[in-house]
Scaffold this motif. Structure first.
Motif, PDB file in Angstrom:
ATOM      1  N   ARG A 151       7.057  65.001  70.965  1.00 28.80           N
ATOM      2  CA  ARG A 151       7.006  65.978  72.049  1.00 28.80           C
ATOM      3  C   ARG A 151       7.118  65.202  73.354  1.00 28.80           C
ATOM      4  NH1 ARG A 151       2.231  70.504  73.036  1.00 28.80           N
ATOM      5  NH2 ARG A 151       3.249  71.590  74.775  1.00 28.80           N
ATOM      6  N   GLU A 152       8.330  65.123  73.876  1.00 28.19           N
ATOM      7  CA  GLU A 152       8.601  64.264  75.024  1.00 28.19           C
ATOM      8  C   GLU A 152       9.924  64.671  75.656  1.00 28.19           C
ATOM      9  OE1 GLU A 152       8.729  61.885  77.976  1.00 28.19           O
ATOM     10  OE2 GLU A 152       6.956  61.812  76.693  1.00 28.19           O
ATOM     11  N   GLU A 153       9.927  64.864  76.970  1.00 29.36           N
ATOM     12  CA  GLU A 153      11.148  65.269  77.663  1.00 29.36           C
ATOM     13  C   GLU A 153      12.015  64.084  78.059  1.00 29.36           C
ATOM     14  OE1 GLU A 153      10.170  67.786  80.926  1.00 29.36           O
ATOM     15  OE2 GLU A 153       9.327  69.381  79.670  1.00 29.36           O
ATOM     16  N   SER A 154      11.402  62.922  78.286  1.00 31.39           N
ATOM     17  CA  SER A 154      12.164  61.736  78.676  1.00 31.39           C
ATOM     18  C   SER A 154      12.753  61.052  77.443  1.00 31.39           C
ATOM     19  CB  SER A 154      11.259  60.744  79.418  1.00 31.39           C
ATOM     20  OG  SER A 154      10.730  61.314  80.589  1.00 31.39           O
ATOM     21  N   PRO A 155      13.777  60.213  77.623  1.00 27.05           N
ATOM     22  CA  PRO A 155      14.259  59.393  76.508  1.00 27.05           C
ATOM     23  C   PRO A 155      13.127  58.531  75.955  1.00 27.05           C
ATOM     24  CG  PRO A 155      15.812  59.329  78.344  1.00 27.05           C
ATOM     25  CD  PRO A 155      14.584  60.022  78.852  1.00 27.05           C
ATOM     26  N   ALA A 156      13.172  58.252  74.654  1.00 29.64           N
ATOM     27  CA  ALA A 156      12.096  57.505  73.998  1.00 29.64           C
ATOM     28  C   ALA A 156      12.667  56.357  73.171  1.00 29.64           C
ATOM     29  CB  ALA A 156      11.270  58.431  73.111  1.00 29.64           C
ATOM     30  N   TYR A 157      11.817  55.365  72.928  1.00 27.50           N
ATOM     31  CA  TYR A 157      12.205  54.240  72.083  1.00 27.50           C
ATOM     32  C   TYR A 157      11.004  53.782  71.271  1.00 27.50           C
ATOM     33  CZ  TYR A 157      10.065  51.236  75.699  1.00 27.50           C
ATOM     34  OH  TYR A 157       9.192  50.649  76.586  1.00 27.50           O
ATOM     35  N   LEU A 158      11.278  52.994  70.235  1.00 27.46           N
ATOM     36  CA  LEU A 158      10.241  52.452  69.365  1.00 27.46           C
ATOM     37  C   LEU A 158      10.185  50.941  69.500  1.00 27.46           C
ATOM     38  CD1 LEU A 158      11.047  54.371  66.030  1.00 27.46           C
ATOM     39  CD2 LEU A 158       9.602  55.144  67.932  1.00 27.46           C
ATOM     40  N   VAL A 159       8.985  50.398  69.468  1.00 26.01           N
ATOM     41  CA  VAL A 159       8.790  48.964  69.281  1.00 26.01           C
ATOM     42  C   VAL A 159       8.278  48.791  67.855  1.00 26.01           C
ATOM     43  CG1 VAL A 159       7.521  46.909  69.981  1.00 26.01           C
ATOM     44  CG2 VAL A 159       8.340  48.519  71.711  1.00 26.01           C
ATOM     45  N   VAL A 160       9.051  48.081  67.045  1.00 25.05           N
ATOM     46  CA  VAL A 160       8.767  47.963  65.617  1.00 25.05           C
ATOM     47  C   VAL A 160       8.397  46.519  65.285  1.00 25.05           C
ATOM     48  CG1 VAL A 160       9.676  48.253  63.282  1.00 25.05           C
ATOM     49  CG2 VAL A 160      10.391  49.823  65.109  1.00 25.05           C
ATOM     50  N   LYS A 161       7.276  46.366  64.595  1.00 25.60           N
ATOM     51  CA  LYS A 161       6.872  45.065  64.063  1.00 25.60           C
ATOM     52  C   LYS A 161       7.096  45.114  62.559  1.00 25.60           C
ATOM     53  CE  LYS A 161       2.958  41.835  63.935  1.00 25.60           C
ATOM     54  NZ  LYS A 161       1.530  41.635  64.323  1.00 25.60           N
ATOM     55  N   LEU A 162       8.040  44.316  62.082  1.00 23.45           N
ATOM     56  CA  LEU A 162       8.448  44.359  60.678  1.00 23.45           C
ATOM     57  C   LEU A 162       7.954  43.105  59.968  1.00 23.45           C
ATOM     58  CD1 LEU A 162      10.166  46.127  58.719  1.00 23.45           C
ATOM     59  CD2 LEU A 162      12.065  44.567  59.208  1.00 23.45           C
ATOM     60  N   GLU A 163       7.204  43.312  58.895  1.00 23.54           N
ATOM     61  CA  GLU A 163       6.661  42.176  58.153  1.00 23.54           C
ATOM     62  C   GLU A 163       6.876  42.381  56.657  1.00 23.54           C
ATOM     63  OE1 GLU A 163       2.021  43.688  58.091  1.00 23.54           O
ATOM     64  OE2 GLU A 163       2.762  42.574  59.824  1.00 23.54           O
ATOM     65  N   PRO A 164       7.154  41.309  55.918  1.00 20.83           N
ATOM     66  CA  PRO A 164       7.304  41.431  54.466  1.00 20.83           C
ATOM     67  C   PRO A 164       5.954  41.732  53.825  1.00 20.83           C
ATOM     68  CG  PRO A 164       7.346  39.130  55.107  1.00 20.83           C
ATOM     69  CD  PRO A 164       7.325  39.922  56.379  1.00 20.83           C
ATOM     70  N   ARG A 165       5.957  42.519  52.754  1.00 24.07           N
ATOM     71  CA  ARG A 165       4.704  42.869  52.087  1.00 24.07           C
ATOM     72  C   ARG A 165       4.240  41.776  51.138  1.00 24.07           C
ATOM     73  NH1 ARG A 165       4.140  47.879  49.226  1.00 24.07           N
ATOM     74  NH2 ARG A 165       2.002  47.886  50.003  1.00 24.07           N
ATOM     75  N   ARG A 166       5.119  40.824  50.848  1.00 18.58           N
ATOM     76  CA  ARG A 166       4.752  39.633  50.080  1.00 18.58           C
ATOM     77  C   ARG A 166       5.196  38.410  50.872  1.00 18.58           C
ATOM     78  NH1 ARG A 166       7.083  42.961  46.284  1.00 18.58           N
ATOM     79  NH2 ARG A 166       9.014  41.751  46.301  1.00 18.58           N
ATOM     80  N   PRO A 167       4.603  37.242  50.623  1.00 19.37           N
ATOM     81  CA  PRO A 167       4.972  36.042  51.385  1.00 19.37           C
ATOM     82  C   PRO A 167       6.481  35.809  51.363  1.00 19.37           C
ATOM     83  CG  PRO A 167       3.049  35.613  50.036  1.00 19.37           C
ATOM     84  CD  PRO A 167       3.539  36.975  49.636  1.00 19.37           C
ATOM     85  N   GLY A 168       7.016  35.468  52.525  1.00 19.30           N
ATOM     86  CA  GLY A 168       8.458  35.262  52.613  1.00 19.30           C
ATOM     87  C   GLY A 168       8.889  35.118  54.056  1.00 19.30           C
ATOM     88  N   PRO A 169       9.839  35.942  54.506  1.00 16.67           N
ATOM     89  CA  PRO A 169      10.363  35.823  55.875  1.00 16.67           C
ATOM     90  C   PRO A 169       9.272  36.044  56.919  1.00 16.67           C
ATOM     91  CG  PRO A 169      11.759  37.241  54.522  1.00 16.67           C
ATOM     92  CD  PRO A 169      10.512  36.993  53.737  1.00 16.67           C
TER      93      PRO A 169
END
Length: 250
Positions: free
Chosen positions: A168-186
């Motif tokens: 619910r927002e009239e202005s343009p919107a963006y996401l900041v995403v923190k992506l992490e592997p669920r098992r050890p790796g990258p």
């Protein structure tokens, strides 16, 4: 709340445009041509060979001009992708005037740079609305993965997951995403993606992208949503998914 691992429907025959390389240049958020609040800030992304040039602007000032008003815009550090992209924050000193058309003079700091989402214009332009955006965005539908997109071409692999959401927002919107592997790796990655028509994409094309993902690896995305004025939406649970994989490959 239990968070289930989301299996993805892999679109091996996604439309050809999804596999094309974006090219070298810059993109801006909000998208040029949009109507923005008078307290908007901006994001400037450098792609390919323009990446380092955009990063070098941090600490410098740009000009945002209309036919009767001019403001300074200070470049601040933002986010960097390992896949040939970097985004900085452009913070306006003061407020814009309502009902004006403003142009960002990127030609003065990045001469001859290609404007990748400028709809053919030489300079990015926006139109201000009647006033400031004073309300934080509110979730109407929390982010959820709806599909995976995978395509292999001679240029390389295109791999995305599509997030469906509603704010619910009239202005343009963006996401900041923190992506992490669920098992050890990258290593953990953090980057910004725009919301367009209640949709956002995490991943990469053949030549660059926002996030690197491996075939079939399980990931957890921690997501924050912001509007053009910098207000953030309430926190939401992370989203778990598996990256698209081509199980038909030998």
């Amino acid at each position: 709340m239990l968070r289930l691992l989301v299996p993805l429907f892999v679109l091996l025959f996604a439309r050809a445009a999804s596999a094309q390389c974006l090219g070298d240049g810059v993109q801006l958020f909000p998208t040029p041509g949009a109507i923005i609040p008078i307290n908007s800030r901006f994001l400037l992304e450098g792609v390919g060979t323009a990446r380092e040039s955009v990063v070098s602007l941090v600490g410098k000032k740009l000009r945002l001009v209309s036919d009767s008003h001019e403001v300074e815009v200070k470049a601040q550090r933002g986010w960097e992708s390992s896949l040939g992209r970097a985004t900085i924050v452009l913070k306006v000193s003061g407020k814009l005037e309502p009902d004006k058309r403003y142009s960002l003079r990127i030609d003065e700091v990045l001469p001859n740079v290609a404007l990748l989402n400028g709809k053919g214009a030489a300079l990015p332009e926006w139109y201000t609305g009647k006033g400031a955006d004073t309300q934080a965005p509110r979730w109407q539908k929390r982010p959820a993965v709806s599909e995976g997109i995978l395509r292999r071409t001679p240029q390389g692999t295109t791999r995305f997951v599509r997030l469906n959401l509603s704010l619910r927002e009239e202005s343009p919107a963006y996401l900041v995403v923190k992506l992490e592997p669920r098992r050890p790796g990258p290593s953990v990655q953090q980057y910004v993606v725009p919301v367009v028509n209640n949709t956002a994409f995490i991943g990469h094309e053949a030549c660059s992208g926002t996030f690197a993902m491996e075939d079939g690896r399980s990931y957890r995305a921690r997501i924050e949503a912001f509007d053009a004025a910098g207000h953030n939406a309430p926190a939401v649970p992370p989203v778990d998914f598996e990256a698209p994989a081509d199980y038909s490959a030998p």
